[in-house]
Design a protein around this motif. Structure first.
Motif, PDB file in Angstrom:
ATOM      1  N   VAL A   1     -12.854   3.072  -0.011  1.00 19.76           N
ATOM      2  CA  VAL A   1     -12.743   3.041  -1.472  1.00 19.76           C
ATOM      3  C   VAL A   1     -11.734   4.111  -1.868  1.00 19.76           C
ATOM      4  O   VAL A   1     -11.927   5.293  -1.601  1.00 19.76           O
ATOM      5  N   VAL A   2     -10.622   3.660  -2.449  1.00 19.07           N
ATOM      6  CA  VAL A   2      -9.523   4.566  -2.790  1.00 19.07           C
ATOM      7  C   VAL A   2      -9.547   4.821  -4.302  1.00 19.07           C
ATOM      8  O   VAL A   2      -9.474   3.874  -5.093  1.00 19.07           O
ATOM      9  N   SER A   3      -9.669   6.085  -4.676  1.00 19.88           N
ATOM     10  CA  SER A   3      -9.725   6.394  -6.110  1.00 19.88           C
ATOM     11  C   SER A   3      -8.346   6.248  -6.745  1.00 19.88           C
ATOM     12  O   SER A   3      -7.326   6.253  -6.055  1.00 19.88           O
ATOM     13  N   LYS A   4      -8.345   6.138  -8.066  1.00 17.62           N
ATOM     14  CA  LYS A   4      -7.071   6.026  -8.783  1.00 17.62           C
ATOM     15  C   LYS A   4      -6.210   7.258  -8.523  1.00 17.62           C
ATOM     16  O   LYS A   4      -4.998   7.158  -8.367  1.00 17.62           O
ATOM     17  N   THR A   5      -6.862   8.414  -8.490  1.00 22.77           N
ATOM     18  CA  THR A   5      -6.118   9.660  -8.256  1.00 22.77           C
ATOM     19  C   THR A   5      -5.435   9.628  -6.893  1.00 22.77           C
ATOM     20  O   THR A   5      -4.249   9.922  -6.759  1.00 22.77           O
ATOM     21  N   GLU A   6      -6.188   9.235  -5.870  1.00 22.06           N
ATOM     22  CA  GLU A   6      -5.625   9.184  -4.514  1.00 22.06           C
ATOM     23  C   GLU A   6      -4.449   8.217  -4.464  1.00 22.06           C
ATOM     24  O   GLU A   6      -3.394   8.522  -3.912  1.00 22.06           O
ATOM     25  N   LEU A   7      -4.643   7.070  -5.075  1.00 22.44           N
ATOM     26  CA  LEU A   7      -3.587   6.053  -5.087  1.00 22.44           C
ATOM     27  C   LEU A   7      -2.341   6.604  -5.785  1.00 22.44           C
ATOM     28  O   LEU A   7      -1.221   6.495  -5.270  1.00 22.44           O
ATOM     29  N   THR A   8      -2.555   7.220  -6.934  1.00 19.19           N
ATOM     30  CA  THR A   8      -1.430   7.782  -7.681  1.00 19.19           C
ATOM     31  C   THR A   8      -0.674   8.804  -6.843  1.00 19.19           C
ATOM     32  O   THR A   8       0.552   8.817  -6.803  1.00 19.19           O
ATOM     33  N   GLU A   9      -1.435   9.653  -6.154  1.00 21.70           N
ATOM     34  CA  GLU A   9      -0.807  10.725  -5.382  1.00 21.70           C
ATOM     35  C   GLU A   9       0.037  10.193  -4.228  1.00 21.70           C
ATOM     36  O   GLU A   9       0.952  10.865  -3.772  1.00 21.70           O
ATOM     37  N   HIS A  10      -0.278   8.994  -3.770  1.00 23.81           N
ATOM     38  CA  HIS A  10       0.461   8.463  -2.619  1.00 23.81           C
ATOM     39  C   HIS A  10       1.570   7.489  -2.991  1.00 23.81           C
ATOM     40  O   HIS A  10       2.360   7.117  -2.135  1.00 23.81           O
ATOM     41  N   ILE A  11       1.614   7.056  -4.238  1.00 23.47           N
ATOM     42  CA  ILE A  11       2.673   6.093  -4.574  1.00 23.47           C
ATOM     43  C   ILE A  11       3.710   6.648  -5.541  1.00 23.47           C
ATOM     44  O   ILE A  11       4.701   6.003  -5.816  1.00 23.47           O
ATOM     45  N   TYR A  12       3.457   7.874  -6.053  1.00 22.75           N
ATOM     46  CA  TYR A  12       4.446   8.507  -6.935  1.00 22.75           C
ATOM     47  C   TYR A  12       4.839   9.860  -6.379  1.00 22.75           C
ATOM     48  O   TYR A  12       4.043  10.501  -5.699  1.00 22.75           O
TER      49      TYR A  12
ATOM     50  N   ASP B   1       4.792  11.546 -14.273  1.00 22.14           N
ATOM     51  CA  ASP B   1       3.749  11.837 -15.241  1.00 22.14           C
ATOM     52  C   ASP B   1       2.591  10.873 -14.973  1.00 22.14           C
ATOM     53  O   ASP B   1       2.673   9.697 -15.265  1.00 22.14           O
ATOM     54  N   ARG B   2       1.533  11.394 -14.381  1.00 21.26           N
ATOM     55  CA  ARG B   2       0.482  10.510 -13.871  1.00 21.26           C
ATOM     56  C   ARG B   2      -0.500  10.054 -14.944  1.00 21.26           C
ATOM     57  O   ARG B   2      -1.092  10.857 -15.635  1.00 21.26           O
ATOM     58  N   ASP B   3      -0.672   8.780 -15.006  1.00 24.81           N
ATOM     59  CA  ASP B   3      -1.556   8.188 -15.996  1.00 24.81           C
ATOM     60  C   ASP B   3      -2.338   7.088 -15.278  1.00 24.81           C
ATOM     61  O   ASP B   3      -1.751   6.143 -14.766  1.00 24.81           O
TER      62      ASP B   3
END
Ligand code: CA
Length: 223
Positions: free
Chosen positions: A168-179, A184-186
């Protein structure tokens, strides 16, 4: 996949970043060892490309400190030509691979792919989930054998999830790996991305785990 380049040769760092960005990686650059260590400790990279000769803190010390702190991020060291001692010392200090300068970008890409694959437990560049097949060496995705056209961002999102099946991948983890770090993370952007992927792929492929994140595969029924 997100990569950190620690390299004081600005021109080389830019060329590597450009090459990697073209191959759908997101890339941050650190120009000295201290900044490299700081970023490596605070951002979740999928791989680090680490030059050994660096200002402020040399590459070997960066690597040793990371490993001493239990950081297991895959590290590819860049060494000068014909210095076998550097390679041996680097590998013993916890590097996963090395590349001697000057190198071909094609070889760097192939080694990075292999490193990322191995660190997420895959021996093959082909990732499969249900009827979706991703060839990470050519960045091609098919569903039921038909090509699926994805944007670079959609591809990175799907690749990260497929590299970590059942997790289960959190939104935060996903954001950190694709940007990269300047984005500006949203978290709403992630929802939009996931919905676009669901529209292009089998809608049941990516499951939402309420309050937790997203999951590909997994034994529980979709939420
Ligand atoms: Ca250097």
């Amino acid at each position: 996949m997100r990569v950190l380049i620690v390299e004081d040769n600005t021109e080389l760092a830019k060329q590597v970043k450009c090459t990697l960005a073209h191959e759908r990686y997101v890339v941050d650059i650190a120009e000295d060892g201290e900044e490299g260590l700081y970023l490596a400790e605070t951002e979740p990279y999928d791989t680090i490309i680490l030059d050994l000769g660096l200002p402020k803190l040399d590459g070997l010390s960066v690597l040793q400190r990371l490993r001493a702190a239990g950081n297991e991020v895959p590290v590819l060291i860049l060494t000068s030509r014909d210095t076998w001692r550097e390679k041996v010392t680097g590998l013993r200090a916890g590097a996963d691979d090395y590349l001697a300068k000057p190198f071909e970008f094609e070889e760097l890409l192939a080694r990075l792919e292999a490193l990322i694959r191995r660190s997420s437990g895959h021996a093959s560049p082909i990732l499969t989930c249900c009827e979706v097949v991703m060839d990470t060496s050519s960045a091609r995705v098919t569903m039921h054998g038909n090509p699926v056209d994805l944007t670079a961002l959609e591809y990175r999102t799907l690749e990260y999830l497929m590299q970590h099946p059942d997790k289960v991948v959190s939104k935060t983890e996903l954001t950190e790996h694709i940007y990269d770090q300047d984005f500006d993370r949203d978290s709403n952007v992630i929802e939009v991305l996931i919905n676009r992927l669901r529209g292009k792929l089998d809608t049941s492929l990516i499951k939402t785990r309420r309050g937790l994140g997203y999951q590909i595969g997994g034994l529980e029924s979709g939420a």
